[in-house]
Design an enzyme around this catalytic site. Structure first.
Site, PDB file in Angstrom:
ATOM      1  N   GLU A  59      35.263  30.049  25.405  1.00  0.00           N
ATOM      2  CA  GLU A  59      36.098  29.367  26.585  1.00  0.00           C
ATOM      3  C   GLU A  59      35.289  28.704  27.509  1.00  0.00           C
ATOM      4  O   GLU A  59      34.002  29.070  27.895  1.00  0.00           O
ATOM      5  CB  GLU A  59      36.709  30.390  27.363  1.00  0.00           C
ATOM      6  CG  GLU A  59      37.779  29.842  28.492  1.00  0.00           C
ATOM      7  CD  GLU A  59      38.341  30.956  29.266  1.00  0.00           C
ATOM      8  OE1 GLU A  59      37.643  32.174  29.410  1.00  0.00           O
ATOM      9  OE2 GLU A  59      39.697  30.870  29.720  1.00  0.00           O
ATOM     10  N   CYS A  82      44.414  28.657  32.387  1.00  0.00           N
ATOM     11  CA  CYS A  82      44.376  29.390  31.447  1.00  0.00           C
ATOM     12  C   CYS A  82      45.373  28.915  30.089  1.00  0.00           C
ATOM     13  O   CYS A  82      44.961  29.236  28.750  1.00  0.00           O
ATOM     14  CB  CYS A  82      44.937  31.009  31.446  1.00  0.00           C
ATOM     15  SG  CYS A  82      46.429  30.843  32.050  1.00  0.00           S
ATOM     16  N   SER A 129      38.668  36.700  33.285  1.00  0.00           N
ATOM     17  CA  SER A 129      38.227  36.544  31.962  1.00  0.00           C
ATOM     18  C   SER A 129      38.108  37.789  30.915  1.00  0.00           C
ATOM     19  O   SER A 129      38.236  38.954  31.478  1.00  0.00           O
ATOM     20  CB  SER A 129      36.671  36.201  32.339  1.00  0.00           C
ATOM     21  OG  SER A 129      35.968  37.153  32.969  1.00  0.00           O
ATOM     22  N   ARG A 131      36.550  34.072  45.239  1.00  0.00           N
ATOM     23  CA  ARG A 131      36.124  32.706  45.468  1.00  0.00           C
ATOM     24  C   ARG A 131      37.306  31.756  46.080  1.00  0.00           C
ATOM     25  O   ARG A 131      37.058  30.788  46.655  1.00  0.00           O
ATOM     26  CB  ARG A 131      35.807  32.006  44.154  1.00  0.00           C
ATOM     27  CG  ARG A 131      34.590  32.531  43.597  1.00  0.00           C
ATOM     28  CD  ARG A 131      34.084  31.969  42.252  1.00  0.00           C
ATOM     29  NE  ARG A 131      34.682  32.577  40.903  1.00  0.00           N
ATOM     30  CZ  ARG A 131      34.569  32.342  39.826  1.00  0.00           C
ATOM     31  NH1 ARG A 131      33.416  31.364  39.643  1.00  0.00           N
ATOM     32  NH2 ARG A 131      35.038  32.854  38.866  1.00  0.00           N
ATOM     33  N   PHE A 160      40.476  33.187  40.118  1.00  0.00           N
ATOM     34  CA  PHE A 160      40.204  32.169  41.102  1.00  0.00           C
ATOM     35  C   PHE A 160      41.179  31.096  40.885  1.00  0.00           C
ATOM     36  O   PHE A 160      41.342  30.040  41.744  1.00  0.00           O
ATOM     37  CB  PHE A 160      38.683  31.372  41.307  1.00  0.00           C
ATOM     38  CG  PHE A 160      38.467  30.357  40.026  1.00  0.00           C
ATOM     39  CD1 PHE A 160      38.709  29.122  40.104  1.00  0.00           C
ATOM     40  CD2 PHE A 160      37.972  30.942  39.157  1.00  0.00           C
ATOM     41  CE1 PHE A 160      38.546  28.256  39.202  1.00  0.00           C
ATOM     42  CE2 PHE A 160      37.576  29.977  38.082  1.00  0.00           C
ATOM     43  CZ  PHE A 160      38.036  28.818  37.902  1.00  0.00           C
TER      44      PHE A 160
HETATM   45  P1  NAD Z   1      36.872  36.683  36.451  1.00  0.00           P
HETATM   46  O1  NAD Z   1      36.992  37.699  35.371  1.00  0.00           O
HETATM   47  O2  NAD Z   1      35.500  36.316  36.839  1.00  0.00           O
HETATM   48  O3  NAD Z   1      37.157  37.147  37.791  1.00  0.00           O
HETATM   49  C1  NAD Z   1      38.676  37.675  38.010  1.00  0.00           C
HETATM   50  C2  NAD Z   1      38.889  38.838  38.944  1.00  0.00           C
HETATM   51  O4  NAD Z   1      38.060  40.018  38.535  1.00  0.00           O
HETATM   52  C3  NAD Z   1      38.143  38.480  40.443  1.00  0.00           C
HETATM   53  O5  NAD Z   1      39.161  39.212  41.382  1.00  0.00           O
HETATM   54  C4  NAD Z   1      36.939  39.202  40.487  1.00  0.00           C
HETATM   55  O6  NAD Z   1      36.476  39.527  41.623  1.00  0.00           O
HETATM   56  C5  NAD Z   1      37.135  40.379  39.821  1.00  0.00           C
HETATM   57  N1  NAD Z   1      35.849  40.731  38.894  1.00  0.00           N
HETATM   58  C6  NAD Z   1      34.880  39.903  38.378  1.00  0.00           C
HETATM   59  N2  NAD Z   1      33.996  40.506  37.605  1.00  0.00           N
HETATM   60  C7  NAD Z   1      34.209  41.713  37.764  1.00  0.00           C
HETATM   61  C8  NAD Z   1      33.828  42.930  37.058  1.00  0.00           C
HETATM   62  N3  NAD Z   1      32.795  42.963  36.666  1.00  0.00           N
HETATM   63  N4  NAD Z   1      34.582  44.145  37.446  1.00  0.00           N
HETATM   64  C9  NAD Z   1      35.755  44.275  37.945  1.00  0.00           C
HETATM   65  N5  NAD Z   1      36.273  43.177  38.686  1.00  0.00           N
HETATM   66  C10 NAD Z   1      35.660  41.968  38.283  1.00  0.00           C
HETATM   67  O7  NAD Z   1      37.593  35.544  36.365  1.00  0.00           O
HETATM   68  P2  NAD Z   1      37.750  34.081  37.082  1.00  0.00           P
HETATM   69  O8  NAD Z   1      36.741  33.226  37.011  1.00  0.00           O
HETATM   70  O9  NAD Z   1      38.174  34.221  38.558  1.00  0.00           O
HETATM   71  O10 NAD Z   1      39.153  33.563  36.251  1.00  0.00           O
HETATM   72  C11 NAD Z   1      39.082  32.621  35.070  1.00  0.00           C
HETATM   73  C12 NAD Z   1      39.239  33.352  34.088  1.00  0.00           C
HETATM   74  O11 NAD Z   1      40.521  34.023  34.082  1.00  0.00           O
HETATM   75  C13 NAD Z   1      39.373  32.555  32.948  1.00  0.00           C
HETATM   76  O12 NAD Z   1      38.751  33.110  31.704  1.00  0.00           O
HETATM   77  C14 NAD Z   1      40.779  32.256  32.463  1.00  0.00           C
HETATM   78  O13 NAD Z   1      41.191  32.040  31.045  1.00  0.00           O
HETATM   79  C15 NAD Z   1      41.602  33.676  33.023  1.00  0.00           C
HETATM   80  N6  NAD Z   1      42.703  33.363  33.371  1.00  0.00           N
HETATM   81  C16 NAD Z   1      43.748  34.144  32.328  1.00  0.00           C
HETATM   82  C17 NAD Z   1      45.103  34.046  32.652  1.00  0.00           C
HETATM   83  C18 NAD Z   1      46.026  34.375  31.477  1.00  0.00           C
HETATM   84  O14 NAD Z   1      47.396  34.728  31.853  1.00  0.00           O
HETATM   85  N7  NAD Z   1      45.483  34.926  30.534  1.00  0.00           N
HETATM   86  C19 NAD Z   1      45.487  33.405  33.733  1.00  0.00           C
HETATM   87  C20 NAD Z   1      44.517  32.778  34.697  1.00  0.00           C
HETATM   88  C21 NAD Z   1      43.084  32.645  34.438  1.00  0.00           C
END
Ligand code: NAD
Length: 494
Positions: free
Chosen positions: A387, A286, A231, A182, A154
Site C-alpha cells: 500500500e 482506502c 493500517s 494527526r 487520519f
Molecule cells: P494508522 O493505523 O496509523 O492509525 C489508525 C489509528 O490507530 C489512529 O487513531 C492511531 O492513533 C492508532 N494507532 C496507530 N498505531 C497504533 C498502534 N501501534 N497501536 C494501537 N493504535 C495505533 O492508520 P492511518 O495512517 O491513520 O490511516 C491510513 C490507513 O488506514 C491506511 O492503511 C488506509 O488504507 C486505512 N484505511 C482503511 C479503511 C477501510 O475502510 N478499510 C478506511 C480508511 C483508512
C-alpha cells in the site's frame, strides 16, 4: 493558533470539556503549509479510565431511554452538521489536506449514516414466532452492549467517526471516540455538534491520543466492543488484543486496490473515473485505485490517456481556486512514497508521469507529491503488493480477463476491485470471482452507501460484522432469545 500559540485540544468526558494532564503532546500540522494548527494531548490510561467510567455511569439511563427518544438527538445532529458543513469542511482541508469539494463530500457521506441510524426504531426490531410449540412463543430482542469505542484514521476525519457513532448510540450504547492524533480538530467539531444536539452527559465521549491511549481502551474491562479503521498491521494487532479479552471487534485495515480495464470499456469515461480514484484525496482513500491492469488492446490507449490526466492535474492547497489535488498528510508520508517509487524503478518499473515531490508556489513547506503513473510494474514486485497511500498509479498488463482476475486475487488485500467494460458477461464473471469486499463496475470508488455494509476481505478486514447499516446494528447489539410458556389454565378471571 492564537498569538502564535497552538490551540490546545481537549477531551470530552461525562459531558464536560477537560484539559488533559498528559505531558506527552504532538503538533497538528496543516500539510499544505507546514503550519502548526494545534497541539493534541496523548491521554494517559487514567484519563481513558475516567472517560470509560463516565460512559459506564451514563449507560443504565441511556439504555432505558426508549429508542424513539434516543434518535431525537441524531435528528438534531444531522441539522447541526448540515448547518456547519462548510465550516467543518474547511477544517478538514486545513488539517487533512483535501480539496474543499472532497472535504464536503466526505462529511456528507458521514451525515448519511446519521440519517440511517435515525431509523433505529425499525432497524433494531427483533423477531418472534407465536406457537413454536403448542402454547409456547419465542422472541428475539436486540439489547445494547454497554460502553463501546472507535479508533479512527487520519484520512476521513469527518466521515469515519460517523460510520460508528450514530449506530452505537441509537442502539443504546455509550460511545468513546479516539480520533487520529494527526487530524483531531474535525472530531472536536463533531463532538461539539453532539453536545449541542443534546445527548446526555457520558453518551458521547472523546479521548485524544495515540497508541498508549488506544491500548488503555483495548484493555479496559468496561469496554465491550471496539471498532477500528487504519493500517493493516495496526488493525491486526488491535483485533488480537481486543478479542483476547473477550471484546467484540471490527477492524478495517489497509488496501491495494486494483482496477481492470478491458478493451471494450468506454476509455474516456473510464480514464476520468480512474484518475479521480487514483489521485483524488492525493491517493489517500482506502478505496483509491493504485494498480490499473489493462487487458489486451486497452494497454496503449489507457496508458496515454491516464498519463495526460495525471500530468494536467493541478496540485495545491485545497481551499485555493482550481486545485484538484492537495498534499499528503506529512513529510514522512511524502518521503515514504518517494522511497517506494524509487524501489519500483529499481525493480524495473518506468515513470511515465510525475515520480517526485511537487513544489507549489506559496507553499514551500507543504507535503506535495506529483500525480504519478508507473508502467511495467511486475507481479510479485514491491509496488504491486505494498500500500503506497499516495497519488501513485501502477500499471500492469495482461492478455485475458482470466489472467486479470488471477492477478487481482493474487494479493493480500481485499478492500476493493473495479472493472471497466461494456460487457455484462465480463462484469458478472469479475464480480463473482474476485476476492474483494467492495466491487465497482465502471466505478472507481465503490464506497457503499450508509445502508450497505462497508465490506472488506482478507488483510483489509479483521472481524465478522462490518461498519454501517444493518451490520452496524448487529455489531452494537447482542441478541437475547426468550422462549415462554403461559398455560391457558393460568388465565385469571377477575
Ligand atoms: P494508522 O493505523 O496509523 O492509525 C489508525 C489509528 O490507530 C489512529 O487513531 C492511531 O492513533 C492508532 N494507532 C496507530 N498505531 C497504533 C498502534 N501501534 N497501536 C494501537 N493504535 C495505533 O492508520 P492511518 O495512517 O491513520 O490511516 C491510513 C490507513 O488506514 C491506511 O492503511 C488506509 O488504507 C486505512 N484505511 C482503511 C479503511 C477501510 O475502510 N478499510 C478506511 C480508511 C483508512
Amino acid at each position: 493558533m492564537t498569538d502564535g500559540t497552538p490551540v490546545e485540544l481537549l477531551n470530552f468526558v461525562s459531558g464536560a470539556w477537560r484539559r488533559s494532564s498528559a505531558s506527552d503532546r504532538s503538533p497538528v500540522v496543516n500539510p499544505a503549509s507546514g503550519t502548526t494548527l494545534a497541539e493534541v494531548p496523548h491521554s494517559a490510561a487514567s484519563e481513558v479510565d475516567a472517560a470509560v467510567r463516565g460512559a459506564a455511569a451514563a449507560y443504565p439511563a441511556w439504555r432505558d431511554t426508549p429508542v424513539v427518544e434516543r434518535v431525537q438527538p441524531l435528528y438534531r445532529l444531522k441539522a447541526i452538521l448540515e448547518r456547519d458543513l462548510d465550516e467543518i469542511a474547511r477544517g478538514i482541508v486545513e488539517e487533512c489536506g483535501k480539496t474543499f469539494g472532497e472535504a464536503k463530500g466526505e462529511l456528507q457521506r458521514g451525515i448519511e449514516n446519521v440519517e440511517v441510524a435515525c431509523g433505529m426504531p425499525s432497524l433494531m426490531q427483533g423477531i418472534n414466532n407465536e406457537d413454536v410449540a403448542r402454547g409456547i412463543d419465542e422472541h428475539m430482542f436486540r439489547q445494547p452492549l454497554g460502553v463501546v469505542t472507535a479508533i479512527t484514521p487520519f484520512n476521513f476525519p469527518g466521515m469515519i467517526p460517523l460510520w460508528f457513532l450514530p449506530y452505537a448510540v441509537a442502539t443504546g450504547n455509550c460511545f468513546v471516540l479516539k480520533p487520529s492524533e494527526r487530524v483531531p480538530m474535525t472530531t472536536q467539531a463533531i463532538v461539539r455538534a453532539c453536545e449541542e444536539a443534546g445527548f446526555p452527559p457520558g453518551v458521547v465521549s472523546l479521548v485524544n491520543g495515540g497508541r498508549p491511549t488506544v491500548e488503555a481502551l483495548l484493555d479496559h474491562d468496561e469496554v465491550r466492543a471496539v471498532s477500528f479503521v487504519g493500517s493493516t498491521p495496526v488493525a491486526r494487532a488491535v483485533y488480537a488484543r481486543a478479542t483476547a479479552s473477550g471484546k467484540r471487534a471490527q477492524c478495517q485495515g489497509g488496501a491495494k486496490n486494483p482496477a481492470v480495464v478491458l478493451p471494450d470499456a468506454d476509455l474516456d469515461l473510464g480514464t476520468r473515473i480512474l484518475a479521480d480514484s487514483a489521485f483524488g484525496c492525493a491517493g489517500q482513500r482506502c478505496l483509491a485505485t493504485s494498480v490499473a491492469i489493462t487487458v489486451g488492446e486497452a494497454r496503449e490507449a489507457f496508458t496515454e490517456r491516464i498519463a495526460e490526466d495525471a500530468a494536467s492535474r493541478r496540485v495545491g492547497f485545497g481551499l485555493d481556486e482550481g486545485v484538484q489535488m492537495g498534499p499528503v498528510i506529512s513529510g514522512e508520508s511524502r518521503d515514504r512514497i518517494a522511497g517506494l517509487v524509487e524501489t519500483g524503478v529499481r525493480e524495473g518499473a518506468r515513470v511515465v508521469v510525475g515520480g517526485g515531490p511537487a513544489e507549489v508556489d506559496g507553499y514551500a513547506d507543504g507535503f506535495f507529491y506529483h500525480p504519478t503513473v508507473l508502467d511495467g510494474v511486475e507481479a510479485g514486485s514491491t509496488l504491486s503488493g505494498t500500500e503506497v497511500f499516495g497519488p501513485v498509479l501502477s500499471l500492469m498488463h495482461v492478455d485475458t480477463l482470466e489472467e486479470a482476475i488471477a492477478l487481482v486475487n493474487d494479493r493480500p488485500f481485499g478492500n476493493q476491485a473495479c472493472v471497466f467494460t461494456s460487457s455484462g458477461a465480463s462484469a458478472r464473471a469479475f464480480r463473482r470471482e474476485v476476492r474483494a469486499g467492495n466491487i465497482g463496475v465502471n466505478l472507481g470508488v465503490a464506497a457503499p452507501m450508509a445502508f450497505f455494509p462497508f465490506s472488506g476481505f482478507k488483510e483489509s478486514f479483521f472481524g465478522d460484522l462490518h461498519a454501517q447499516g444493518a451490520h452496524g446494528v448487529e455489531f452494537y447489539t447482542e441478541t437475547k432469545v426468550v422462549v415462554e410458556r403461559w398455560p391457558a389454565q393460568w388465565t385469571r378471571t377477575f
